[in-house]
Design an enzyme around this catalytic site. Structure first.
Site, PDB file in Angstrom:
ATOM      1  N   HIS A 151      12.728 128.546  11.069  1.00 50.72           N
ATOM      2  CA  HIS A 151      12.837 129.024   9.680  1.00 50.72           C
ATOM      3  C   HIS A 151      11.617 129.845   9.239  1.00 50.72           C
ATOM      4  CE1 HIS A 151      16.496 126.782   9.128  1.00 50.72           C
ATOM      5  NE2 HIS A 151      15.907 125.604   9.311  1.00 50.72           N
TER       6      HIS A 151
ATOM      7  N   ASP B 114      20.409 124.941  16.885  1.00 51.84           N
ATOM      8  CA  ASP B 114      20.062 124.036  15.784  1.00 51.84           C
ATOM      9  C   ASP B 114      21.206 124.080  14.765  1.00 51.84           C
ATOM     10  OD1 ASP B 114      17.295 122.809  14.332  1.00 51.84           O
ATOM     11  OD2 ASP B 114      18.745 123.652  12.914  1.00 51.84           O
TER      12      ASP B 114
ATOM     13  N   HIS C 119      21.112 124.431  11.707  1.00 51.53           N
ATOM     14  CA  HIS C 119      20.854 125.398  10.629  1.00 51.53           C
ATOM     15  C   HIS C 119      20.625 126.790  11.204  1.00 51.53           C
ATOM     16  CE1 HIS C 119      19.351 121.409   9.208  1.00 51.53           C
ATOM     17  NE2 HIS C 119      20.101 121.735   8.158  1.00 51.53           N
TER      18      HIS C 119
ATOM     19  N   ASP D 219      20.089 118.641  15.644  1.00 50.76           N
ATOM     20  CA  ASP D 219      20.547 118.103  14.361  1.00 50.76           C
ATOM     21  C   ASP D 219      22.030 118.374  14.091  1.00 50.76           C
ATOM     22  OD1 ASP D 219      19.856 120.771  14.112  1.00 50.76           O
ATOM     23  OD2 ASP D 219      18.585 120.510  12.344  1.00 50.76           O
TER      24      ASP D 219
ATOM     25  N   TYR E  12      16.884 114.824  13.767  1.00 51.59           N
ATOM     26  CA  TYR E  12      16.177 113.870  12.914  1.00 51.59           C
ATOM     27  C   TYR E  12      16.665 112.433  13.032  1.00 51.59           C
ATOM     28  CZ  TYR E  12      14.909 118.417  11.250  1.00 51.59           C
ATOM     29  OH  TYR E  12      14.472 119.714  11.220  1.00 51.59           O
TER      30      TYR E  12
END
Ligand code: SP5
Ligand code: ZN
Length: 394
Positions: free
Chosen positions: A176, A212, A214, A302, A340
Site C-alpha cells: 500500500h 493479497d 487487498h 489475508d 492476520y
C-alpha cells in the site's frame, strides 16, 4: 499434492529488527483499536517455515539508492526522522500521544490549487505522507521498515543471481506504500524494491503478481507508467466497499509507456477457491502474454477464510495451487504482505511456498525437455532468462 511432510527448499530471508515495529493498534473511524498487524505474525511464519526445513538467510543492508529508485526522497526522510521529531515535540511526554498519527491532510480539496508548503508543526507534517489514520509510527518502526526493505532487496538479489526462488519475511508489509505516501499498515514498498533489485540483476521484464486480499495501490502507482514492470492483482472489490476504496478497479490498465502493463481482477466479497484461482490464472496468462524474465509474488494470505481483515474465503490448498501457477512463470522473489489470522498464517504461507517450489520444478523439467527436443530454441516459458549484471539495458 498435500503440504504435510513436504520439505521447503526455498530460503527465507529474515532480519530480527522486523519485530521492532509495534504499531500499537490503529485509529479506525476515530477510535484507537488493537489492530492486527502484530510482531507475532512474523514469529509464527518463521516457525512454520523452519519446521518445514527452510534455510534462514540474513537480510543484507541495502544501498539507499534501492529505496530512492521507487520512493521520493521526502517520504524516506520523513519515515527515518518522524519518531525522533515526535519525541522532541513532546507529543508523548506532554500529551500522552504514544504513536505518530496524521491530523491534517493536504488533499487537493484542501489546497484548492495553492502550492504545498512545509508546515511548521510536526503534527501537521504527517498527513502529507500518511494517507490514513491506521498506519501508526512508534519507536522501533523505522528499524523494522528498513529491515523489511533489506529482506526484500536481498531476496530480489538472490533470485537475480540464479536462485530459482527466495522468500522475504517482510514486516511491516509494503504494497500500500506508493512513491510519496504510506498507509494500509505499509510504509515502504518491499515488492517494488525487490522488483527493482531484479531489474538491476539483469531481468529486462519483471512481473509483480499480488495475491493479497487487498489491492496493492502503492505498487500499482509506482509502476503505472512503466512498461518494464507489469503489475497484476486479484483482490476483494473496492467497489463493494473495501480498502483501499479509491483504486483497484478493472479499468485501471496503466498509462503512457505502462499502458496495458497493469491488470486488476476485483472479486466479490465471499469469493472462494474456484473464483480466486480463476482470477490468478487470468493474471498468469496476462504475465505470460506481457513476458517476464522474473516474477515478484506479493504474498498476502489475508484472503484466507479465517482472516479478520477480508471477506474472501480461500483455503490453504487454494494458496498452494496459486503458488504452483505463479512458480511456473519464472524465477520468483516472494514478498510477505498481509495475513492476520495467527492460527492459520504459518500453514498458509508454507502452502503457497510449497506451491511455488512445485511450479518452479515443473518449469525446469519442461524447459530441459524443450531444450532436448529443439536444441536451437530459446528458453521455454518459465525458464530463467536473467542475464548477468551489466548486460541488461537498464
Ligand atoms: C497489507 C495489508 O493487508 N493491509 C491491510 C490494510 C487494510 N486495512 C483496512 C482496515 C479496515 C479497518 N480494520 C477493521 C477493524 C475492525 N475492528
Ligand atoms: Zn491485505
Amino acid at each position: 499434492m498435500s503440504i504435510e511432510g513436504a520439505r521447503l527448499d526455498i530460503p527465507a530471508v529474515w532480519h530480527h529488527d522486523c519485530l521492532l515495529h509495534e504499531p500499537g493498534g490503529e485509529v479506525w473511524l476515530g477510535l484507537r483499536e488493537s489492530g492486527t498487524e502484530l510482531p507475532e505474525r512474523a514469529t509464527v511464519i518463521l516457525r512454520a517455515l523452519t519446521a518445514a526445513g527452510a534455510a534462514v538467510r540474513p537480510a543484507e543492508p541495502h544501498d539507499p539508492a534501492a529505496l530512492l529508485a521507487v520512493h521520493d526522497r521526502e517520504l524516506v526522510g520523513h519515515l527515518a526522522t518522524i519518531w525522533a521529531d515526535w519525541e522532541a515535540g513532546r507529543y508523548l511526554a506532554d500529551h500522552g500521544r504514544d504513536r505518530v498519527v496524521p491530523y491534517v491532510f493536504p488533499t487537493g480539496a484542501m489546497l484548492a490549487g495553492l502550492p504545498l508548503r512545509q508546515p511548521a508543526a510536526t503534527h501537521a507534517q504527517v498527513g502529507r505522507f500518511c494517507y490514513d489514520t491506521m498506519t501508526l509510527v512508534g519507536p522501533g518502526s523505522w528499524e523494522a521498515i528498513r529491515a523489511a526493505a533489506d529482506a526484500a532487496n536481498t531476496a530480489g538479489l538472490l533470485v537475480g543471481s540464479g536462485q530459482p526462488a527466495a522468500y522475504a519475511l517482510c514486516r511491516p508489509p509494503g504494497h500500500h506504500a506508493g512513491p510519496g505516501g504510506y498507509g494500509g499498515s505499509c510504509y515502504l514498498n518491499n515488492a517494488a524494491i525487490a522488483a527493482q533489485a531484479l531489474r538491476q540483476g539483469g531481468a529486462g521484464q519483471v512481473a509483480i503478481v499480488d495475491i493479497d486480499a487487498h489491492h496493492g495501490n502503492g505498487t500499482q502507482a509506482i509502476f503505472y507508467e512503466r512498461a518494464d514492470v507489469f503489475y497484476g492483482s486479484v483482490h476483494v472489490d473496492p467497489g463493494a466497499g473495501w480498502f483501499p476504496h479509491y483504486m483497484g478497479f478493472a479499468d485501471e490498465e496503466g498509462n503512457g509507456a505502462g499502458r496495458r502493463a497493469n491488470r486488476n481482477v476485483p472479486l466479490p466479497p465471499g469469493s472462494g477457491d474456484d473464483c480466486w484461482l480463476d482470477a490468478v490464472g487470468k493474471l498468469c496468462g496476462a504475465v505470460a502474454a506481457h513476458g517476464a524474465d522474473a516474477v515478484v509474488l506479493s504474498l498476502g494470505v489475508d484472503a484466507a477464510a479465517a482472516d479478520p481483515e477480508s471477506p474472501l474465503q480461500v483455503t490453504a490448498d487454494g494458496y498452494r495451487a496459486a503458488g504452483e501457477l505463479i512458480g511456473a512463470l519464472g524465477p520468483v522473489a516472494v514478498i510477505q504482505e498481509g495475513g492476520y489470522d495467527l492460527a492459520s498464517l504459518g500453514e498458509y504461507v508454507l502452502a503457497a511456498l510449497i506451491g511455488v517450489q512445485t511450479g518452479r520444478k515443473q518449469a525446469a523439467v519442461a524447459s530441459s525437455a524443450e531444450l532436448a527436443s529443439r536444441p536451437d530454441a530459446g528458453p521455454a516459458p518459465g525458464a530463467s532468462r536473467l542475464v548477468p549484471p551489466g548486460q541488461a539495458g537498464l
